[in-house]
Design an enzyme around this catalytic site. Structure first.
Site, PDB file in Angstrom:
ATOM      1  N   ASP A 162       0.857  -1.194   0.000  1.00 30.74           N
ATOM      2  CA  ASP A 162       0.000   0.000   0.000  1.00 30.74           C
ATOM      3  C   ASP A 162       0.896   1.249   0.000  1.00 30.74           C
ATOM      4  O   ASP A 162       2.081   1.172   0.330  1.00 30.74           O
ATOM      5  CB  ASP A 162      -0.878  -0.059   1.260  1.00 30.74           C
ATOM      6  CG  ASP A 162      -1.666   1.205   1.482  1.00 30.74           C
ATOM      7  OD1 ASP A 162      -2.486   1.537   0.621  1.00 30.74           O
ATOM      8  OD2 ASP A 162      -1.450   1.876   2.524  1.00 30.74           O
TER       9      ASP A 162
ATOM     10  N   ASP B  74      -0.208   5.241   0.735  1.00 33.88           N
ATOM     11  CA  ASP B  74      -0.452   6.245   1.783  1.00 33.88           C
ATOM     12  C   ASP B  74      -0.517   5.582   3.157  1.00 33.88           C
ATOM     13  O   ASP B  74      -1.288   4.646   3.375  1.00 33.88           O
ATOM     14  CB  ASP B  74      -1.780   6.971   1.523  1.00 33.88           C
ATOM     15  CG  ASP B  74      -1.768   7.747   0.228  1.00 33.88           C
ATOM     16  OD1 ASP B  74      -1.194   8.833   0.203  1.00 33.88           O
ATOM     17  OD2 ASP B  74      -2.327   7.240  -0.764  1.00 33.88           O
TER      18      ASP B  74
ATOM     19  N   ASP C 247      -1.739  -0.398   5.870  1.00 36.36           N
ATOM     20  CA  ASP C 247      -1.853   0.313   7.149  1.00 36.36           C
ATOM     21  C   ASP C 247      -3.277   0.362   7.674  1.00 36.36           C
ATOM     22  O   ASP C 247      -3.496   0.831   8.785  1.00 36.36           O
ATOM     23  CB  ASP C 247      -1.324   1.748   7.026  1.00 36.36           C
ATOM     24  CG  ASP C 247      -2.187   2.613   6.121  1.00 36.36           C
ATOM     25  OD1 ASP C 247      -2.639   2.106   5.075  1.00 36.36           O
ATOM     26  OD2 ASP C 247      -2.412   3.791   6.449  1.00 36.36           O
TER      27      ASP C 247
END
Ligand SMILES: O=C(O)COP(=O)(O)O
Ligand SMILES: [Mg+2]
Length: 231
Positions: free
Chosen positions: A17, A19, A187
């Site tokens: 991922d 961001d 995240d």
């Protein structure tokens, strides 16, 4: 649970991922959204609110921000209609985001080391983000991370975004790796839910954006405080 460091023999690829996992982009989001709201003659929004809204792509972010500021300005929540101003908001946001992309963002500690170690262990790598591909590619380039990836897919690359499993299924197909042998590293609950539904093992970082909730509360196979601890 996945034992860390990873046993490289158990994986052919990893999907990372962007961001909140590789790059702390909250400053970019705050700048672009602030300038967008200014153009629309709307009041600003604090970073702590923005942080909780990140993770489901730009359309969701902009509509959540518009809803928040209009409610703060006194509109009754049930009467708020973000649809009417969305096209103009998106155009201004896109303009500002592309102008500042990466300038208010920092690569998290351990990211280049972790990506290098995964590649050295023989894994193929893809970046899969809910941010638009046209934002993701220049950001990875600006931060010197583009060279690690065989594939980069944004939130507009497929018909649906994470937490839907479709982007992971399609990314594994592009990497030529089996779902069960492809590690998702993210995240947020969007990454973990997509991985669970696709049948990919998933490790979450503990420092990113998870809608204001600790990443350790999300159903995952492991957690790390740095990508450098993966391999
Ligand atoms: O743009 C977003 O909403 C977040 O994107 P991500 O999937 O890289 O966390
Ligand atoms: Mg993320």
């Amino acid at each position: 649970m996945i034992a860390l460091p990873l046993n490289p023999a158990a994986f052919d690829a990893a999907i990372i991922d962007l961001d909140g996992t590789m790059v702390d982009t909250l400053g970019d989001f705050a700048q672009a959204l602030g300038r967008m709201l200014d153009d629309l003659a709307l009041p600003g929004i604090e970073r702590t609110h923005i942080e909780r809204m990140v993770g489901k792509g730009s359309e969701h972010l902009i509509k959540s921000v518009l809803h928040h500021v209009l409610a703060q300005a006194g509109q009754a929540p049930a009467a708020i209609n973000t649809e009417a101003i969305y096209p103009q908001a998106w155009a201004r946001y896109q303009h500002h985001y592309l102008a500042i992309n990466g300038q208010y963002a920092q690569v998290y500690p351990g990211v280049p080391e972790g990506l290098h170690a995964l590649r050295s262990a023989g894994l193929r790598l893809a970046c899969l983000t809910n941010k638009p591909t046209a934002f993701a590619l220049p950001l990875l380039r600006a931060k010197g991370l583009d060279g690690f990836f065989d594939q980069v897919f944004g939130g507009d690359a497929f018909e649906r975004k994470k937490p839907d499993p479709l982007p992971l299924v399609k990314t594994c197909a592009a990497l030529g790796s089996a779902l069960a042998r492809t590690l998702m590293v993210g995240d947020s609950s969007n990454d973990a839910q997509a991985a669970r539904a696709a049948g990919c093992p998933v490790v979450l970082v503990t420092y990113g954006y998870n809608h204001g909730q600790p990443a350790t509360d999300v159903d995952a196979d492991g957690w790390v405080g740095s990508l450098a601890l993966l391999a």
